[in-house]
Structures are given as structure tokens and as C-alpha cells.
Design a protein around this motif. Structure first.
Motif, PDB file in Angstrom:
ATOM      1  N   GLU A  85       0.989   4.026  -2.956  1.00 28.60           N
ATOM      2  CA  GLU A  85       0.691   5.437  -2.691  1.00 28.60           C
ATOM      3  C   GLU A  85       1.820   6.337  -3.195  1.00 28.60           C
ATOM      4  O   GLU A  85       1.570   7.399  -3.772  1.00 28.60           O
ATOM      5  CB  GLU A  85       0.493   5.646  -1.190  1.00 28.60           C
ATOM      6  CG  GLU A  85      -0.825   5.097  -0.660  1.00 28.60           C
ATOM      7  CD  GLU A  85      -0.971   5.313   0.832  1.00 28.60           C
ATOM      8  OE1 GLU A  85      -0.044   5.931   1.422  1.00 28.60           O
ATOM      9  OE2 GLU A  85      -1.979   4.887   1.409  1.00 28.60           O
ATOM     10  N   SER A 106       1.588   9.080  -6.189  1.00 27.41           N
ATOM     11  CA  SER A 106       1.976  10.453  -5.891  1.00 27.41           C
ATOM     12  C   SER A 106       2.947  10.983  -6.941  1.00 27.41           C
ATOM     13  O   SER A 106       2.815  12.134  -7.406  1.00 27.41           O
ATOM     14  CB  SER A 106       2.608  10.522  -4.496  1.00 27.41           C
ATOM     15  OG  SER A 106       3.074  11.817  -4.205  1.00 27.41           O
ATOM     16  N   ASN A 125       0.836  -1.207   0.000  1.00 25.64           N
ATOM     17  CA  ASN A 125       0.000   0.000   0.000  1.00 25.64           C
ATOM     18  C   ASN A 125       0.865   1.250   0.000  1.00 25.64           C
ATOM     19  O   ASN A 125       0.591   2.221  -0.723  1.00 25.64           O
ATOM     20  CB  ASN A 125      -0.923  -0.001   1.219  1.00 25.64           C
ATOM     21  CG  ASN A 125      -2.103  -0.937   1.047  1.00 25.64           C
ATOM     22  OD1 ASN A 125      -2.456  -1.303  -0.063  1.00 25.64           O
ATOM     23  ND2 ASN A 125      -2.701  -1.336   2.150  1.00 25.64           N
TER      24      ASN A 125
END
Length: 794
Positions: free
Chosen positions: A85, A89, A81
């Protein structure tokens, strides 16, 4: 490409840059993942790639070793995860107009699912279904060119989840990347994924463009199926191919959809591709029917060969040992037939200009050997006066009620393999048949008013054994290297009690035979040391799990790595000592010592691999064997191998094994080792899988013959006759056990041949066939090795 090195094995010259990491060590949870993480982020800031593949493996390995619900799985998913992320980003920061990732598409998916045990390879939904997440940060939401497959409610009360068949992934990704669809693909370009990828391109994201894509997709599929029909082994049935062409020809004449309308044209393309995929699925798995029939015929013929050998051993018990062995196995005749069969096959291949094919030559040699042995049984003049009485004894033995029941149970078990439900419950079938045999023994015990306690104990032990072992597989803990973790040291101590009993039995055997000390007794004296090493290995690892107890790291590592190696080395040294001593000793008493030493040495390594519950299961199995021996003495009959076979089969399942590839106990291959070696870890995995059901039963089978022979007072009076009779008794036991395994393997093979189009063929029938075939091969190899040792004593 970065991650799993399997990519380079499949596509060695296809990547401009590659960062492969070793993937075969399932106990290595971090090397591949850390390698991907260290390389992927720098690449996201570069523009020298069109396709970037990052293949993580940690979740897969955690599932195999520790299970889905382990803390390590949570840790791995949290790591993923965080990585995802960070990737999103970076993409977001550079996804604006003119940005590096304006047109970048991110796809996150799994290549398979997992069961709750963390395994895969079967056909269940949790194993074959997986998730796919796709996003394009620089674009707008993809247009709904055509109706979505998820059936989303307009009020959004029920969120829709689209499905993408794996068949459609290759053509869809190829279209997105702008490369040709693979020639062998019969999938359909997925609209939703394509629309998402085109969301930044208004000129491309139109129904007209999608219609063109489907036109190319349909042409490619039709071209492949026509080529397949013309060049494959069995082709495609002509009526099916003509029906498919009837769908395609109108589309090829009106490729632009002017005559039928754009929407109807898209519908027609989708209909054609759906029909083409359905037809391809029906023809995907092609089998060499002729080769299958030849192999199956050879396997079926081997059963009467086995039965004929068993008949000859039973018939020719007598003092003329060398003469009778020639009758049992006419080696020169079989060797001549094999040579002739091989020469005929080679000559035929050369004459017809077909070239050499090793499987044809080996098949011809096999058929020649089988027919030579069968024909020798019909032409030998063996019905002399001295063998008629032996033949009478054979039929008297064969007509024994318990023997008939044993044959019936073997056939019931073999026939049950034709059902997928019975294959899945094979362990319970073996337990049920053993319990039924126990009831027959109980009836005899009541009839003779003898051995009633043993009959009752047999039934009780069988029930307890089944209750302990026929449970779901429990996964490993992080440290133990076995299948159960104990927070309470008392639990581990209790499971070590059977090891103390085994050590006492070994010492007791040696102390009773000190007057004839030999190499076998010396090997037996090593057993308590090996059992103690196992107990200390488990105790230290379990005590290290208790928070109130601190185990020094050096001691813990010594117990984890070095003590298992001591056990493995002891097994190898004891085996070598027994084989060397076997060339210098003779006699039934020496045979008993050799069997005990060899059985004990291998039992130590197998118990270590099987885990903490195995000593208790082994103790129960010993009780059941003792009951069988005691109960068979009611009518002074020889050992009936069907009972021994069912017990061995039950032990396979009671030790947490299954006839499925996802049921292999990978942690056992790494007990005592952190480094991966293909041959070493492969050997340990094979021993773990087949140790309790094949290795130990075959090694220990002669001890049962010895026990039976010692109860026959008449055999003790004539050493010469006893030696010959005793040798044939061992041969009879091995042939009976092997015949049962041959019958069950034959029925497994027949089953997988019949069910080769079954939905569960790859998830159930084929794995069962593979496990049984390997088991039969191991059985034959062990027979040869054991015969080379044990017959030297007789």
C-alpha cells in the motif's frame, strides 16, 4: 537489487547497486524483509535505476517452519500488504504527466506456490501456480489488441483470470524493458502484460507494433531451436524440426503481413510459437543415456556381488577364520583388478585423445572390481568336504519358509517402487508387509502352541505404530523447535514417560553387570542424564506456553539452547569412549555392552531431533523388535533381516518423514542453535532424516545377533568356534540388511530411469531416487564404521 542474496550468486556482476541479505537460514523470518523495506522506499524517490528488484523471503520461511495457517503467516502477509500500500501510494503521487513514475510499471509476484504445510518443490498445482499482479498508475487501461485468454463474460458475471506461463515471462519482460529476448528462451511475448506496459504510448500500443514484436520473437525462437538441434547432445528429431520450419518459412517471407492480413499474421505467429514451445518441452530434459546405462548396469551388478558375499559368509562358517575371510573378500584380487581397470581407462583415453574424465575412470574401476569379485566365485575351489556340510546348512536356511516369505516381501516392495501411487503410500506398504509377516508368525505360534501372546502383540503394536506415525506432518510452533506444541503440560509429561522407561532399562543393565564394570557401562550410565535433559527441555518449553505459568527468561533460554547441546555432546563423547574402549576389550559380553552404549547415545540425539512423539514411537518399536526375537526362536532360526528392514522403513515414515524435498524437517536442524552453520545444521538435518531408519537399525543390528546367539546352548560350549561363528553371523546380518537396501535402491533407480519423461519425475520419482541413493551411501558408510568397531570384539 535488494533482498535474497541468491540473486548475486546467480548474477554476480549485473547490478549497479545491490543490497543482499543472507537467505539460507529458514528460521530467520525478518532479516531479508527488513533489509528490503529499509532500502526500497528511498530508492522510489530516486531516478537512477531502470529495474528495481525487491525479493522478500519472510512468507517462504514462515511456510517452511510454521505452516500456512500459523499466526506468523497472517502477521507476515499483513506486513506485506502495508508495504505494498505504501509503495502504491508513492507511485500514485508521482505518476502524473512528467512525474518520476509516469512510466513506472509495478509487478508483484511469487516465484512458487505453497502447500498447506508451507512447503514447495513438488508438481501439484498449489506448488507450481502463483499469483502475478501488475499495474501502471500513470497510464490508461491497456488495449485488447487480441482476444484475452481468460474468457471474460460480457455481462461481467464471472470475472476472468488470465494465465501467464512461466516460459513467457522472460520474453515479455525483456520486450517491456527494451532489451533483447534471452537467446535460450522459447516463450511467447504475453499480449495483456505488454499492452498494459504500453498503455501510456499510443504509438506503440497498436496491432502493427505487436505484430512486429511477434516477428522478432519468432525469429529468436527459430534461431535458438536450430542452434540447439545442431549442437545439443541428442538434438531435435529431423521430422519435428522440418515441421516447425514449415510453420515459420511463410512467416519469414511475409514479415509485415501484407499478403495474409495483419490479424491472420498475428494468429500465424502465435501458432508457430505455440508449436515451438510444445516441441521444446518435449526436448527440454536431455539425459546422458550412455552414462545412465553404465551407472545402472554397475548398480545392478552390485546386487549379485552382494548376494555372492552373503552366500560365501553362509557357506564358510567354520574354525579357519582368517582363511575364510580371504575367501569371502579376496582383497588382493579386487585391488589388482581396480588398478588394472583404472590403467586401461587412462591408457584408452590417452590413445584416443579424449582427455581424462574422472567418471569414466571411476566407472572402469568399479566394473573391474565387480567382475573380479564375480569371477572369483566361479574359480575358487571351495567345494571341499568340510564346506559341503556348510553349504547344505545354507540351503536349509535359504529354504526356510519364513526366509522365502521375507524374500517375496522384499521383491514385492521393490516392484511397488515402479508405481507412483505405491511410492506415495510407501509407509502404508511397509506397515502392510509387516502385518503380513505378523500373520505368518501367528500361524507358527498356533502350530507350535507357543509364543501366541508375542504374535498377537506384534500385530497390535504394528497397528498402533502405524496409526500414530503415518499421519500428515504437523508444523512447528514459534518457540518449541519441534513438531508439536502442547498447551497442556500433562500431555508433555505423558510423552516423557517412555524416556523414564529407557532410563530405567539403562540403569537396570548397568546394575546387573557391576561385577565387570567397564567403559561401556560408564557410557550407558550417561543415558539417564541425556534422557532427563531431553525431558526438561520439552517440559520447560511447553510450560512456557501456559499463560498461568511464568518461566524466567534465563531458564527458558538455557533449556532451549544449552540442554540440547548437552545431549549432542554426550552422544559424541560416548561414541568416542566406545571406540577407544573397543581396542582394549574382546568377547561377546563386551560387544553387547558396546552396542547398548552406542545405541543409547545416538538414540538420545535422534529422539531429541524427532520431537515429542518419538519416545512413544521408540518404545513401540522396541516392543516390536522383542516380539520378532521371541517369535523367531520358535524354529531356532537366525535373524531374518527383511523384518528388521521393514521396521526401519516404517520408522522413517512414522517419524514424519517423506521422500520429497519439501518433506525435509528444517526445524530439527536448529534445535539448540539460533545461528546458522552449513555443516552443523546440515549434519543435524541428515541425522534427523536418516536417524530412525538407518543409523539406529545399523548400530543395533549386532545386539539382535547377540540375543540369538545366547539362545543357542551349543554355541556356549566352545569359545573358539563360537568366536568365528559369531563374527560371521554379524557379517551375515549386515550383508542381508545391506542386500535388501541395495535391491530397493536398484529398483528405485530403474524406476526413475524408466519414468524420466514422466510428468511427476521431478516431483516424485527423482526425489525418491535421491533419498534412496543417499540412504544406501549412509548405509554402506555405517557398515564400514560399525564393522571396524564390532569385529574387534569377535
Amino acid at each position: 537489487m535488494m533482498g535474497d542474496d541468491t540473486w548475486l550468486q546467480l548474477f554476480p556482476n549485473h547490478f549497479s547497486e545491490a543490497y543482499p541479505f543472507p537467505s539460507f537460514n529458514v528460521k530467520d523470518l525478518h532479516t531479508v524483509d527488513n533489509g528490503v523495506i529499509s532500502n526500497i522506499f528511498p530508492k522510489l524517490h530516486q531516478n537512477n535505476w531502470d529495474l528495481l528488484i525487491a525479493h522478500f523471503l519472510g512468507v517462504d520461511h514462515v511456510g517452511h517452519i510454521f505452516g500456512v495457517e500459523s499466526p506468523l503467516m497472517v502477521e507476515k502477509l499483513t506486513q506485506y500488504n502495508n508495504v505494498l500500500e505504501e509503495i502504491i501510494s508513492i507511485l500514485q503521487k508521482e505518476s502524473g504527466p512528467g512525474g518520476l513514475h509516469e512510466n513506472t510499471m509495478l509487478i508483484v509476484m511469487g516465484d512458487h506456490g505453497q502447500t498447506l504445510n508451507g512447503d514447495h518443490g513438488g508438481g501439484t498445482a498449489e506448488e507450481v501456480d502463483t499469483g502475478l499482479f501488475a499495474m501502471v498508475l500513470g497510464g490508461r487501461k491497456g488495449k485488447d489488441i487480441h482476444s484475452s485468454s481468460c474468457g471474460l463474460h460480457m455481462d461481467a458475471s464471472s470475472p476472468g483470470i488470465s494465465t501467464l506461463p512461466q516460459l513467457d515471462f522472460a520474453p515479455t519482460l525483456s520486450t517491456i524493458l527494451g532489451v533483447p529476448i534471452p537467446f535460450g528462451s522459447v516463450g511467447r511475448v504475453n499480449l495483456e502484460l505488454l499492452s498494459l506496459a504500453w498503455s501510456n504510448h499510443e504509438s506503440s500500443n497498436t496491432p502493427e507494433h505487436y505484430q512486429n514484436v511477434l516477428c522478432i520473437n519468432s525469429w529468436q525462437v527459430m534461431r535458438y531451436l536450430e542452434h540447439y538441434a545442431a549442437h545439443s547432445l541428442n538434438g531435435i528429431p529431423a521430422p519435428d524440426l522440418m515441421r516447425l520450419k514449415a510453420y515459420y518459412e511463410p512467416l519469414s517471407r511475409d514479415a509485415t503481413g501484407i499478403a495474409t492480413g495483419l490479424k491472420d499474421q498475428i494468429t500465424s505467429y502465435n501458432t508457430f510459437l505455440t508449436e515451438a514451445a510444445a516441441l521444446a518441452r518435449s526436448q527440454w530434459t536431455q539425459f546422458g543415456d550412455a552414462k545412465m546405462a553404465a551407472g545402472l548396469t554397475l548398480l545392478v551388478l552390485s546386487v549379485p556381488v552382494h548376494a555372492l558375499a552373503l552366500l560365501r559368509v553362509s557357506r564358510f562358517r567354520g574354525p579357519h577364520h582368517s582363511y575364510e575371510l580371504q575367501l569371502i573378500f579376496p582383497g588382493r584380487l579386487i585391488a589388482s583388478a581396480c588398478t588394472l581397470g583404472g590403467l586401461i581407462s587412462v591408457a584408452t583415453a590417452v590413445t584416443l585423445g579424449k582427455g581424462f574424465s574422472w567418471y569414466v575412470i571411476l566407472g572402469a574401476v568399479g566394473f573391474a572390481a565387480v567382475f573380479a569379485y564375480l569371477l572369483s566365485g566361479f574359480f575358487q575351489n571351495t567345494l571341499s568336504a568340510k564346506t559341503k556340510s556348510s553349504e547344505k546348512r545354507f540351503w536349509s536356511y535359504a529354504c526356510d519358509s519364513k526366509a522365502i516369505a521375507g524374500v517375496m516381501f522384499v521383491m514385492l516392495h521393490a516392484l511397488s517402487l515402479l508405481s507412483n501411487s505405491f511410492i506415495m503410500a510407501e509407509g502404508h506398504v511397509a506397515s502392510y508387509l509387516l502385518a503380513t509377516i505378523g500373520l505368518i508368525y501367528f500361524r507358527f505360534a498356533l502350530q507350535f502352541q507357543s509364543k501366541i501372546f508375542q504374535a498377537v502383540l506384534f500385530l497390535v503394536v504394528n497397528r498402533v505404530l502405524s496409526g500414530m506415525g503415518l499421519t500428515s506432518i504437523v508444523k512447528d510452533t514459534v518457540e518449541s523447535g519441534n513438531e508439536v506444541s502442547y498447551a497442556n503440560w500433562l500431555d508433555a509429561t505423558i510423552y516423557c514417560v517412555p524416556l523414564l522407561i529407557f532410563s530405567w532399562l539403562a540403569i537396570r543393565h548397568v546394575s546387573r553387570n557391576l561385577y565387570r564394570l567397564n567403559a561401556y557401562l560408564v557410557a550407558t550410565l550417561a543415558l539417564p542424564v541425556m534422557y532427563a535433559a531431553i525431558a526438561v527441555h520439552w517440559l520447560i518449553l511447553d510450560l512456557s506456553e501456559v499463560k498461568t505459568i511464568t518461566i524466567p527468561g534465563d531458564i527458558r533460554e538455557f533449556a532451549r539452547l544449552q540442554l540440547p547441546r548437552v545431549v549432542f555432546l554426550g552422544t559424541l563423547l560416548s561414541t568416542g569412549l566406545v571406540y577407544l574402549a573397543g581396542k582394549l576389550s574382546a568377547g561377546k559380553s563386551h560387544l553387547r555392552d558396546a552396542v547398548i552404549a552406542l545405541f543409547g547415545a545416538w538414540s538420545a540425539s535422534i529422539l531429541l531431533l524427532l520431537g515429542r512423539t518419538s519416545p512413544a514411537l521408540g518404545f513401540l518399536a522396541m516392543l516390536e523388535v522383542w516380539c520378532i526375537l521371541e517369535l523367531q526362536s520358535l524354529e531356532k532360526r537366525k535373524l531374518i533381516s527383511s523384518h528388521w528392514n521393514f521396521l526401519a522403513l516404517l520408522l522413517f515414515f512414522c517419524t514424519n518423514h517423506r521422500c520429497t524435498f519439501d518433506g525435509l524437517r528444517y526445524p530439527a536442524a536448529f534445535i539448540g542453535f539460533d545461528e546458522f552453520n552449513l555443516y552443523r545444521q546440515g549434519a543435524l538435518l541428515i541425522i534427523d532424516t536418516y536417524g530412525a531408519s538407518h543409523v539406529l537399525p545399523i548400530i543395533g543390528l549386532p545386539s539382535l545377533v547377540v540375543a540369538e546367539s545366547e539362545k543357542d546352548s551349543e554355541q556356549k560350549k566352545a569359545d573358539g568356534r563360537r568366536s568365528t561363528h559369531f563374527a560371521l553371523d554379524i557379517a551375515l546380518a549386515y550383508l542381508s540388511f545391506g542386500l535388501i537396501r541395495s535391491v530397493t535402491t536398484t529398483f528405485s533407480t530403474i524406476c526413475v530411469a524408466i519414468q524420466r519423461r514422466h510428468l511427476m519425475v521431478w516431483g516424485l520419482f527423482a526425489p525418491k531416487y535421491v533419498f534412496d541413493a543417499i540412504g544406501l551411501l549412509i548405509t554402506d558408510l555405517l557398515f564400514v564404521a560399525a564393522s571396524g568397531l564390532y569385529f574387534s570384539f569377535t
